[in-house]
Design a protein around this motif. Sequence first.
Motif, PDB file in Angstrom:
ATOM      1  N   VAL A 146      -2.811   1.963 -24.310  1.00 19.11           N
ATOM      2  CA  VAL A 146      -2.124   2.478 -23.125  1.00 19.11           C
ATOM      3  C   VAL A 146      -3.180   2.719 -22.057  1.00 19.11           C
ATOM      4  N   ASP A 147      -3.086   1.998 -20.954  1.00 20.40           N
ATOM      5  CA  ASP A 147      -4.107   2.164 -19.932  1.00 20.40           C
ATOM      6  C   ASP A 147      -3.555   2.976 -18.766  1.00 20.40           C
ATOM      7  N   TYR A 148      -4.261   2.983 -17.644  1.00 21.89           N
ATOM      8  CA  TYR A 148      -3.865   3.862 -16.559  1.00 21.89           C
ATOM      9  C   TYR A 148      -2.519   3.467 -15.956  1.00 21.89           C
ATOM     10  N   ARG A 149      -2.081   2.240 -16.237  1.00 20.72           N
ATOM     11  CA  ARG A 149      -0.761   1.863 -15.732  1.00 20.72           C
ATOM     12  C   ARG A 149       0.348   2.406 -16.625  1.00 20.72           C
ATOM     13  N   ALA A 150      -0.073   3.036 -17.732  1.00 22.92           N
ATOM     14  CA  ALA A 150       0.850   3.701 -18.639  1.00 22.92           C
ATOM     15  C   ALA A 150       2.016   2.814 -19.042  1.00 22.92           C
ATOM     16  N   GLN A 186       0.490  -9.150  -4.284  1.00 18.64           N
ATOM     17  CA  GLN A 186      -0.753  -8.464  -4.637  1.00 18.64           C
ATOM     18  C   GLN A 186      -0.871  -7.142  -3.874  1.00 18.64           C
ATOM     19  N   ARG A 187      -0.504  -7.165  -2.604  1.00 16.83           N
ATOM     20  CA  ARG A 187      -0.579  -5.953  -1.793  1.00 16.83           C
ATOM     21  C   ARG A 187       0.381  -4.895  -2.326  1.00 16.83           C
ATOM     22  N   GLN A 188       1.559  -5.332  -2.731  1.00 16.57           N
ATOM     23  CA  GLN A 188       2.539  -4.403  -3.301  1.00 16.57           C
ATOM     24  C   GLN A 188       1.994  -3.803  -4.602  1.00 16.57           C
ATOM     25  N   ALA A 189       1.340  -4.641  -5.393  1.00 20.21           N
ATOM     26  CA  ALA A 189       0.770  -4.160  -6.661  1.00 20.21           C
ATOM     27  C   ALA A 189      -0.281  -3.085  -6.402  1.00 20.21           C
ATOM     28  N   ILE A 190      -1.054  -3.242  -5.326  1.00 22.54           N
ATOM     29  CA  ILE A 190      -2.091  -2.255  -4.999  1.00 22.54           C
ATOM     30  C   ILE A 190      -1.454  -0.893  -4.710  1.00 22.54           C
ATOM     31  N   VAL A 191      -0.462  -0.863  -3.793  1.00 25.79           N
ATOM     32  CA  VAL A 191       0.136   0.442  -3.476  1.00 25.79           C
ATOM     33  C   VAL A 191       0.876   1.007  -4.679  1.00 25.79           C
ATOM     34  N   HIS A 192       1.520   0.142  -5.456  1.00 27.03           N
ATOM     35  CA  HIS A 192       2.243   0.658  -6.626  1.00 27.03           C
ATOM     36  C   HIS A 192       1.275   1.354  -7.580  1.00 27.03           C
ATOM     37  N   ASP A 193       0.153   0.714  -7.857  1.00 25.14           N
ATOM     38  CA  ASP A 193      -0.787   1.287  -8.818  1.00 25.14           C
ATOM     39  C   ASP A 193      -1.362   2.607  -8.324  1.00 25.14           C
ATOM     40  N   VAL A 194      -1.752   2.659  -7.047  1.00 26.40           N
ATOM     41  CA  VAL A 194      -2.365   3.891  -6.534  1.00 26.40           C
ATOM     42  C   VAL A 194      -1.356   5.034  -6.588  1.00 26.40           C
ATOM     43  N   ILE A 195      -0.134   4.763  -6.138  1.00 26.27           N
ATOM     44  CA  ILE A 195       0.893   5.790  -6.120  1.00 26.27           C
ATOM     45  C   ILE A 195       1.267   6.208  -7.546  1.00 26.27           C
ATOM     46  N   HIS A 196       1.273   5.229  -8.438  1.00 21.67           N
ATOM     47  CA  HIS A 196       1.619   5.504  -9.830  1.00 21.67           C
ATOM     48  C   HIS A 196       0.601   6.451 -10.463  1.00 21.67           C
ATOM     49  N   VAL A 197      -0.656   6.316 -10.070  1.00 23.58           N
ATOM     50  CA  VAL A 197      -1.704   7.142 -10.666  1.00 23.58           C
ATOM     51  C   VAL A 197      -1.841   8.472  -9.930  1.00 23.58           C
ATOM     52  N   VAL A 225      -8.860   7.402  -4.965  1.00 25.88           N
ATOM     53  CA  VAL A 225      -8.052   6.326  -4.382  1.00 25.88           C
ATOM     54  C   VAL A 225      -8.867   5.035  -4.381  1.00 25.88           C
ATOM     55  N   LEU A 226     -10.136   5.134  -3.930  1.00 20.79           N
ATOM     56  CA  LEU A 226     -10.998   3.945  -3.902  1.00 20.79           C
ATOM     57  C   LEU A 226     -11.163   3.365  -5.304  1.00 20.79           C
ATOM     58  N   GLN A 227     -11.352   4.291  -6.270  1.00 21.83           N
ATOM     59  CA  GLN A 227     -11.547   3.855  -7.649  1.00 21.83           C
ATOM     60  C   GLN A 227     -10.329   3.092  -8.171  1.00 21.83           C
ATOM     61  N   VAL A 228      -9.132   3.655  -7.909  1.00 19.39           N
ATOM     62  CA  VAL A 228      -7.912   3.011  -8.419  1.00 19.39           C
ATOM     63  C   VAL A 228      -7.691   1.669  -7.729  1.00 19.39           C
ATOM     64  N   VAL A 229      -7.885   1.629  -6.395  1.00 12.75           N
ATOM     65  CA  VAL A 229      -7.695   0.358  -5.675  1.00 12.75           C
ATOM     66  C   VAL A 229      -8.624  -0.707  -6.252  1.00 12.75           C
ATOM     67  N   SER A 230      -9.886  -0.316  -6.527  1.00 11.92           N
ATOM     68  CA  SER A 230     -10.849  -1.285  -7.062  1.00 11.92           C
ATOM     69  C   SER A 230     -10.426  -1.817  -8.417  1.00 11.92           C
ATOM     70  N   GLN A 231      -9.686  -0.995  -9.174  1.00  9.89           N
ATOM     71  CA  GLN A 231      -9.336  -1.407 -10.535  1.00  9.89           C
ATOM     72  C   GLN A 231      -7.998  -2.128 -10.650  1.00  9.89           C
ATOM     73  N   VAL A 232      -7.298  -2.298  -9.543  1.00  6.86           N
ATOM     74  CA  VAL A 232      -6.016  -3.015  -9.598  1.00  6.86           C
ATOM     75  C   VAL A 232      -6.296  -4.465 -10.013  1.00  6.86           C
ATOM     76  N   PRO A 233      -5.570  -4.976 -11.012  1.00  6.44           N
ATOM     77  CA  PRO A 233      -5.842  -6.346 -11.435  1.00  6.44           C
ATOM     78  C   PRO A 233      -5.456  -7.364 -10.366  1.00  6.44           C
ATOM     79  N   VAL A 234      -6.222  -8.448 -10.293  1.00  3.22           N
ATOM     80  CA  VAL A 234      -5.836  -9.557  -9.421  1.00  3.22           C
ATOM     81  C   VAL A 234      -4.741 -10.333 -10.156  1.00  3.22           C
TER      82      VAL A 234
END
Lengths: 63, 290
Positions: free
Chosen positions: B26-30, B219-230, B269-278
């Motif tokens: 289980v990773d940060y995307r839970a 990809q842009r949607q995935a970025i905001v989703h991940d940051v908000i999710h975390v 926020v910077l950390q999470v954005v950097s870790q969003v998968p491509v």
Amino acid sequence: MKNQEKKWISACVTVHRQKVRGGIPIFYADDDQEMKSIASLLADVVNGVPHDLGNGVYIVVQH
Amino acid sequence: MTTRQVIAIGLGVLWGLITRLSLLRVDYRAYPSYPHAYSTHLAFGFIASLMGSVAPVALAEGKFEAVSFLLLTATQFQEIRRMERDKLADLETIELVPRGANYIEGIAEVFEARNYLVMLVAALTSAAFWLGGPWGGVIAGVVLALGAHVLRRDTTIGDVAKVRLGEVRLEGPGVYVEDIFIMNVALPQLRDGISKWAIGVVLEAREDQFINVLHNVGQRQAIVHDVIHVLGNRQDVDTAAFQPMVRKDAESGRIAVYLLPMEQDSERVLQVVSQVPVLSNAKSGAGQGL
């Protein structure tokens, strides 16, 4: 992508009666303060975002 | 059934299951984070490793019909992909910040691919035992399970873009991140909230070939989703002005991310954005190097 964001204007608030006409709900205010408070209430009620057109006209847009 | 066959199949299943279990962290995307999701995927992992480990044994005995069973299993794994896709797509309708179709397809694809990976590990482990004896089987299992981990690593946004903070500015009714226009907000109370809570992030592609990745809407949607999710979201169902947004600067190709996270920590926020998968479907047309 094209229609990913569907937007529409649900209402219009203005202090200038002559500037807005047409088929959407229009609310006339006497001054800036009233315009802001009507726009704020409308936005809360219809879950929209008020945008400032810069000419004394606010539109409430559904995003 | 001889003891040798039992050990070959058992070793294959064991290493296949170990691989599946280790890939199910289980990773940060839970996701998946529920016991039922675990059991579904472990059950499929078991079937995959059983099929994989039986195949070399059957082939060695001259039973070539084993191949058709492998094909049958492969169709079942496509079912896993559909299951994951349908489940996440159903949840989209009630998400304030949806994942987006590209992200969902990417997740579903990974779930399918991991089962093939498990099947391969099991098949090669059991073949290694058959040809190289007990030690051959064990060593092959360890090497392959570790290899599966290497394959698992995704390219992240941090690999393709320079991620830095951008100042959120309010100019009249306009909201900007640096010089990139985000939206027009009329009311003072909303603008107060934005000036208090908004965090801006600017992404610049490290190389020209990565620009397409950043410009991909999914990809842009995935970025905001991940940051908000975390980090949480200030937006509620009735405050659309606080919705996170990603806009691009047509001139320089930079991307501005605008969001109002509950956790007001710009470093995170910077950390999470950097870790969003491509996302794999954002890579298409991005050229070599990914």
